[in-house]
Design a protein around this motif. Structure first.
Motif, mmCIF file in Angstrom:
data_model
loop_
_atom_site.group_PDB
_atom_site.id
_atom_site.type_symbol
_atom_site.label_atom_id
_atom_site.label_comp_id
_atom_site.label_asym_id
_atom_site.label_seq_id
_atom_site.Cartn_x
_atom_site.Cartn_y
_atom_site.Cartn_z
ATOM 1 N N UNK A 78 31.672 43.072 36.114
ATOM 2 C CA UNK A 78 33.070 43.258 36.746
ATOM 3 C C UNK A 78 33.680 41.699 36.938
ATOM 4 N N UNK A 79 32.642 40.618 37.414
ATOM 5 C CA UNK A 79 33.076 39.260 37.462
ATOM 6 C C UNK A 79 33.871 38.779 36.108
ATOM 7 N N UNK A 80 33.208 39.104 35.001
ATOM 8 C CA UNK A 80 33.760 38.835 33.624
ATOM 9 C C UNK A 80 35.392 39.528 33.574
ATOM 10 N N UNK A 81 35.199 40.677 33.825
ATOM 11 C CA UNK A 81 36.440 41.635 33.456
ATOM 12 C C UNK A 81 37.513 40.941 34.406
ATOM 13 N N UNK A 82 37.056 40.594 35.793
ATOM 14 C CA UNK A 82 38.206 39.956 36.824
ATOM 15 C C UNK A 82 38.677 38.568 36.398
ATOM 16 N N UNK A 92 31.475 32.212 39.602
ATOM 17 C CA UNK A 92 29.900 31.990 39.524
ATOM 18 C C UNK A 92 29.369 32.711 40.450
ATOM 19 N N UNK A 93 29.539 33.026 41.763
ATOM 20 C CA UNK A 93 28.890 33.738 42.772
ATOM 21 C C UNK A 93 28.893 35.193 42.397
ATOM 22 N N UNK A 94 30.106 35.762 41.838
ATOM 23 C CA UNK A 94 30.049 37.246 41.325
ATOM 24 C C UNK A 94 29.049 37.425 40.418
ATOM 25 N N UNK A 95 29.008 36.327 39.345
ATOM 26 C CA UNK A 95 27.988 36.364 38.139
ATOM 27 C C UNK A 95 26.377 36.434 38.936
ATOM 28 N N UNK A 96 26.045 35.483 39.805
ATOM 29 C CA UNK A 96 24.639 35.301 40.148
ATOM 30 C C UNK A 96 24.521 36.146 41.586
ATOM 31 N N UNK A 97 25.225 36.860 42.423
ATOM 32 C CA UNK A 97 25.009 37.344 43.410
ATOM 33 C C UNK A 97 23.776 38.210 43.198
ATOM 34 N N UNK A 98 23.782 39.276 42.220
ATOM 35 C CA UNK A 98 22.702 40.131 42.146
ATOM 36 C C UNK A 98 21.313 39.747 42.033
ATOM 37 N N UNK A 99 21.241 38.460 41.709
ATOM 38 C CA UNK A 99 19.858 37.950 40.888
ATOM 39 C C UNK A 99 18.806 38.157 42.038
ATOM 40 N N UNK A 100 19.102 37.897 43.344
ATOM 41 C CA UNK A 100 17.929 37.782 44.242
ATOM 42 C C UNK A 100 17.466 39.425 44.829
ATOM 43 N N UNK A 108 42.895 32.766 37.279
ATOM 44 C CA UNK A 108 43.250 31.712 38.446
ATOM 45 C C UNK A 108 42.041 31.987 39.335
ATOM 46 N N UNK A 109 41.299 33.156 39.292
ATOM 47 C CA UNK A 109 40.084 33.318 40.106
ATOM 48 C C UNK A 109 39.452 31.798 40.266
ATOM 49 N N UNK A 110 39.024 31.485 41.336
ATOM 50 C CA UNK A 110 38.399 30.235 41.924
ATOM 51 C C UNK A 110 37.032 30.438 40.935
#
Length: 149
Positions: A92-96, A109-117, A102-104
């Motif tokens: 969804x991060x990529x879709x957004x 980056x956070x949306x891409x890696x948030x699920x890693x842990x 204009x997404x910061x």
């Protein structure tokens, strides 16, 4: 420091799943390790600043989402559904980003890696529960039957 903690967790959780997990746990660990190798190769040839859509990570995130979703649909376990759901956040991060450039960059980056842990913690949780069911029952079926009885 965050990266060092991730690598320690990554190595310990995937090794634990490969060593003690059932087929779904090993499939997830092997898929995650393969995607990590692909990610490392991507970083070797392409550096993203997250200011625009990152096509390399989009492909990587889609591939691991398909792997997690496939395991979730076939495994006789509940936790792989959580993995597929968590990986959906990265997709969804990529879709957004595609829809609104204009997404910061930090948010992207956070949306891409948030699920890693959480993915690694769930993998360890799934492996632990597999071992627990083996000890209690002497068996733990890995996959659903093909019929819908």
């Amino acid at each position: 420091m965050r990266i060092a903690i991730f690598y320690i967790l990554f190595v310990s959780c995937t090794a634990y799943a490969l060593w003690r997990g059932g087929a779904p746990e090993r499939a997830v660990a092997g898929s995650y390790f393969s995607i990590w190798l692909l990610d490392q190769a991507l970083h070797f040839v392409y550096a993203s600043d997250f200011t625009e859509l990152d096509p390399g990570h989009l492909v990587i995130d889609l591939l691991i989402w398909v792997a997690f979703f496939t395991v979730a649909m076939r495994a006789k376990r509940f936790w792989p559904l959580w993995l597929a759901s968590l990986q959906t956040i990265a997709v969804v991060a990529h879709s957004a980003k595609f829809l609104d450039v204009t997404i910061a960059p930090r948010a992207y980056l956070t949306m891409q890696i948030a699920s890693s842990f959480p993915v690694l913690i769930l993998l360890a949780f799934g492996t632990y529960n597999h071992q627990k069911r083996l000890k209690e029952n002497g068996f733990d079926p890995s996959w659903r039957s093909k019929s819908l009885k």
